[in-house]
Design a protein around this motif. Structure first.
Motif, PDB file in Angstrom:
ATOM      1  N   ARG A  64       0.794  -1.232   0.000  1.00 17.33           N
ATOM      2  CA  ARG A  64       0.000   0.000   0.000  1.00 17.33           C
ATOM      3  C   ARG A  64       0.824   1.279   0.000  1.00 17.33           C
ATOM      4  N   LEU A  65       2.155   1.212   0.138  1.00 10.21           N
ATOM      5  CA  LEU A  65       2.965   2.423   0.194  1.00 10.21           C
ATOM      6  C   LEU A  65       2.989   3.108  -1.159  1.00 10.21           C
ATOM      7  N   THR A  66       3.034   4.437  -1.122  1.00 11.60           N
ATOM      8  CA  THR A  66       3.044   5.208  -2.361  1.00 11.60           C
ATOM      9  C   THR A  66       4.476   5.544  -2.763  1.00 11.60           C
ATOM     10  N   GLY A  67       4.646   5.825  -4.051  1.00  9.67           N
ATOM     11  CA  GLY A  67       5.957   6.235  -4.540  1.00  9.67           C
ATOM     12  C   GLY A  67       6.408   5.405  -5.729  1.00  9.67           C
ATOM     13  N   TYR A  68       7.731   5.453  -5.984  1.00  6.47           N
ATOM     14  CA  TYR A  68       8.376   4.775  -7.110  1.00  6.47           C
ATOM     15  C   TYR A  68       9.138   3.584  -6.557  1.00  6.47           C
ATOM     16  N   TRP A  69       8.760   2.360  -6.987  1.00  6.73           N
ATOM     17  CA  TRP A  69       9.293   1.145  -6.374  1.00  6.73           C
ATOM     18  C   TRP A  69       9.753   0.156  -7.427  1.00  6.73           C
ATOM     19  N   TRP A  70      10.579  -0.784  -6.935  1.00  6.27           N
ATOM     20  CA  TRP A  70      11.026  -1.906  -7.777  1.00  6.27           C
ATOM     21  C   TRP A  70      10.855  -3.180  -6.967  1.00  6.27           C
ATOM     22  N   THR A  71      10.311  -4.208  -7.631  1.00  2.00           N
ATOM     23  CA  THR A  71      10.129  -5.497  -6.974  1.00  2.00           C
ATOM     24  C   THR A  71      10.569  -6.608  -7.911  1.00  2.00           C
ATOM     25  N   ASN A  72      10.569  -7.789  -7.406  1.00  2.00           N
ATOM     26  CA  ASN A  72      10.952  -8.957  -8.193  1.00  2.00           C
ATOM     27  C   ASN A  72      10.130  -9.003  -9.486  1.00  2.00           C
ATOM     28  N   PRO A  73      10.762  -8.998 -10.646  1.00  2.18           N
ATOM     29  CA  PRO A  73       9.997  -8.997 -11.906  1.00  2.18           C
ATOM     30  C   PRO A  73       9.123 -10.227 -12.088  1.00  2.18           C
ATOM     31  N   PHE A  74       9.433 -11.325 -11.407  1.00  9.23           N
ATOM     32  CA  PHE A  74       8.614 -12.528 -11.504  1.00  9.23           C
ATOM     33  C   PHE A  74       7.399 -12.464 -10.581  1.00  9.23           C
ATOM     34  N   MET A  75       7.288 -11.387  -9.821  1.00  7.99           N
ATOM     35  CA  MET A  75       6.130 -11.178  -8.955  1.00  7.99           C
ATOM     36  C   MET A  75       5.003 -10.540  -9.768  1.00  7.99           C
ATOM     37  N   THR A  76       3.849 -11.196  -9.781  1.00  6.73           N
ATOM     38  CA  THR A  76       2.682 -10.628 -10.460  1.00  6.73           C
ATOM     39  C   THR A  76       2.014  -9.613  -9.538  1.00  6.73           C
ATOM     40  N   THR A  77       1.826  -8.406 -10.035  1.00  5.14           N
ATOM     41  CA  THR A  77       1.198  -7.355  -9.223  1.00  5.14           C
ATOM     42  C   THR A  77      -0.120  -6.949  -9.868  1.00  5.14           C
ATOM     43  N   LYS A  78      -1.176  -7.018  -9.105  1.00  5.70           N
ATOM     44  CA  LYS A  78      -2.496  -6.594  -9.584  1.00  5.70           C
ATOM     45  C   LYS A  78      -2.852  -5.266  -8.921  1.00  5.70           C
ATOM     46  N   LYS A  79      -3.021  -4.264  -9.725  1.00  8.83           N
ATOM     47  CA  LYS A  79      -3.316  -2.927  -9.226  1.00  8.83           C
ATOM     48  C   LYS A  79      -4.785  -2.835  -8.819  1.00  8.83           C
ATOM     49  N   MET A  80      -5.025  -2.333  -7.602  1.00  6.40           N
ATOM     50  CA  MET A  80      -6.381  -2.171  -7.091  1.00  6.40           C
ATOM     51  C   MET A  80      -6.552  -0.752  -6.573  1.00  6.40           C
ATOM     52  N   SER A  81      -7.627  -0.104  -6.977  1.00 11.23           N
ATOM     53  CA  SER A  81      -7.922   1.241  -6.484  1.00 11.23           C
ATOM     54  C   SER A  81      -8.699   1.155  -5.173  1.00 11.23           C
ATOM     55  N   LEU A  82      -8.245   1.913  -4.175  1.00  8.56           N
ATOM     56  CA  LEU A  82      -8.929   1.991  -2.891  1.00  8.56           C
ATOM     57  C   LEU A  82      -9.749   3.265  -2.759  1.00  8.56           C
ATOM     58  N   ARG A  83      -9.894   3.986  -3.832  1.00  7.07           N
ATOM     59  CA  ARG A  83     -10.609   5.262  -3.790  1.00  7.07           C
ATOM     60  C   ARG A  83     -12.121   5.045  -3.726  1.00  7.07           C
TER      61      ARG A  83
END
Length: 320
Positions: free
Chosen positions: A89-108
């Motif tokens: 949930r942290l905001t900003g510019y990040w890098w993670t394991n490229p093999f990690m699937t990330t699903k973007k979810m809006s909490l607005r």
């Protein structure tokens, strides 16, 4: 991680790095890759030159695919080869394991206008009722894994390719269908109005606060299974169905006319009594019971009539 339950959201605790740090690392790898390529040119068959170039190229590609930007009130569901690893949930510019699937979810917070639907109230009258719903996602695990949706599609719109997000459309559809069901359930427990009866029974027209509170409770019960929280629900449309609207309008008009006539008659009787009392107290004229009755009748006709009365001047004597 083994002790965590996997049927609810929890915070992501895995490997993640500030994006600017990894960007600086990429800027270091790029010159190294260029240098390895130049070493390969003089002696293309040298394994010592080929291996570093290939390795650096693969490393650079892997590093460039792990960046993402996250804004306020957004989250990423982190999935590693099908296993839920947590929600970031942290905001900003990040890098993670490229093999990690990330699903973007809006909490607005989202707004939905539920179109009026036809339901039967407590006494069976068909009514049209609609509402405005304000909601948001508060459990990303349930929103992602408990609602079945097909994968995103890439469709051609004109000359451009557009990604269709089925996840968001599925959530919206789920909220709309459950909202219709909750609205029907609540509306069936109350009458449209009390039909002119002086009772304390809560109706759809008069019990706004109680109706809204019950509606929000029912919505939260139905939407909690998908990790959705109802912020506010308000009725924005309430009317009789068209097939009985004309009849109910005439009934309401008749009730209004009766109430108005009651007020008119009450005021007229008060004025007649006041007139008789004033005539008696001032000694203007002495009236027997028969002439009092005639005077009362005439005054009531004048005061209660819809059209103005035509005055008639009596030039005779009182005893003729």
């Amino acid at each position: 991680m083994k002790n965590k339950e996997l049927n609810h959201e929890f915070e992501y605790q895995g490997f993640i790095v500030n994006g600017f740090v990894m960007l600086a690392a990429c800027l270091i790898v790029i010159p190294a890759l260029i240098a390895a390529i130049f070493l390969l040119v003089p002696d293309p068959e040298s394994a010592l030159a080929i291996v570093p170039a290939v390795v650096l190229g693969v490393v650079l590609i892997v590093m460039l695919t792990g960046f993402f930007i996250q804004q306020p009130n957004e989250s990423r569901v982190m999935i590693f080869f099908g296993k839920y690893r947590g929600t970031f949930r942290l905001t900003g510019y990040w890098w993670t394991n490229p093999f990690m699937t990330t699903k973007k979810m809006s909490l607005r917070i989202r707004n939905m206008d539920v179109a009026p639907i036809k339901v039967n109230d407590k006494v069976g009258n068909p009514v049209m009722i609609g509402m405005v719903l304000v909601w948001k996602i508060n459990d990303t695990y349930r929103a992602v894994f408990d609602i079945d949706t097909p994968p995103d599609d890439v469709v051609e719109v004109g000359k451009e390719l557009k990604v269709v997000n089925h996840k968001r459309s599925a959530i919206d559809s789920f909220v709309r269908i459950q909202s219709d069901a909750a609205l029907r359930e609540v509306a069936s427990h109350f009458s449209y109005d009390n039909e002119g009866n002086a009772t304390d029974e809560i109706t759809l027209r008069s019990g706004a606060g109680e109706i809204v509170a019950l509606l929000e409770d029912k919505l939260n019960e139905r939407l909690a299974m998908a990790g959705i929280e109802v912020v506010e629900a308000r009725l924005n449309y309430l009317a009789y169905a068209p097939e009985i609207a004309a009849v109910m309008l005439r009934r309401q008009q008749a009730s209004a006319i009766i109430s108005a006539r009651e007020k008119i008659v009450e005021g007229a009787v008060s004025m007649v009594k006041m007139a008789l009392d004033e005539l008696k107290n001032e000694g203007v004229v002495e009236l027997d019971e028969e002439r009092k009755a005639a005077m009362v009748s005439n005054l009531l006709v004048v005061l209660c009539a819809d059209d103005p009365a035509q005055p008639v001047v009596n030039t005779g004597t009182l005893y003729n």
